[in-house]
Design a protein around this motif. Structure first.
Motif: not given
Length: 192
Positions: A77-86, A105-117
């Motif tokens: 039931d929680c939301t996490i907010y982060s400056t950069v993609e985890p 906020g910002l995506k991290s195509p190099l290290m991102g746990g969503h956009s990369r991995w």
């Protein structure tokens, strides 16, 4: 997204951005995480990697640890907010803590746990290991990304230019953007 959720997201993401400024003051990179439970603030953390000399002390992991200490293992039931993609490490912690929503906020195509991995949205984690991982959280990327970019620019303009040129952190160009009240007419931030 309803108006109340949008306003709460704006408030908590701005708190996260402000917290990231204090991370800079502590000699860390401008990373921070805020966790809310059922719309109410629960906890927050800055990055603590340099201070604690521990690569596991990313802001998201430190915040998840605080939240679980306060509420138990299941943070669905929680939301996490982060400056950069985890990153991948933080994304596994978010999934294992069963956090129901992730806003960054910002995506991290190099290290991102969503956009990369693809850890944050991988359905196989919950399908094959339902005892450990719940279904993927709702993900909102590009949220207040212009304000996060401004934070990185203020932190170190030269390093920020290098980060942008290398594509380490980027804006979510696919985000549905609308004007943010804190910016003039030309700059936009995501609220969807």
């Amino acid at each position: 997204m309803n108006e109340a959720t949008k306003n709460l997201d704006v408030d908590l993401m701005r708190r996260c951005i402000s917290l990231a400024k204090s991370s800079i003051d502590a000699g860390e990179y401008p990373f921070a995480a805020v966790i809310a439970c059922n719309g109410a603030f629960l906890c927050e953390s800055i990055n603590k990697v340099k201070c604690d000399r521990d690569v596991n002390r990313h802001a998201e992991i430190a915040a998840v640890s605080k939240a679980q200490t306060a509420r138990g293992a299941n943070l669905s039931d929680c939301t996490i907010y982060s400056t950069v993609e985890p990153c991948a490490q933080c994304s596994y912690a978010i999934r294992e803590a069963r956090i129901g929503r992730t806003v960054y906020g910002l995506k991290s195509p190099l290290m991102g746990g969503h956009s990369r991995w693809n850890i944050l949205s991988d359905p196989d984690l919950s399908k094959l290991l339902p005892e450990v991982f719940r279904p993927a959280p709702e993900i909102v990327s590009g949220f207040l990304q212009n304000e996060v970019e401004a934070l990185f620019q203020q932190w170190n303009p030269l390093i920020w230019r290098i980060i942008k040129a290398r594509g380490i952190f980027v804006s979510d160009l696919g985000a549905n953007n609308i004007c943010s009240p804190s910016h003039g007419g030309g700059q936009t931030d995501k609220f969807a």
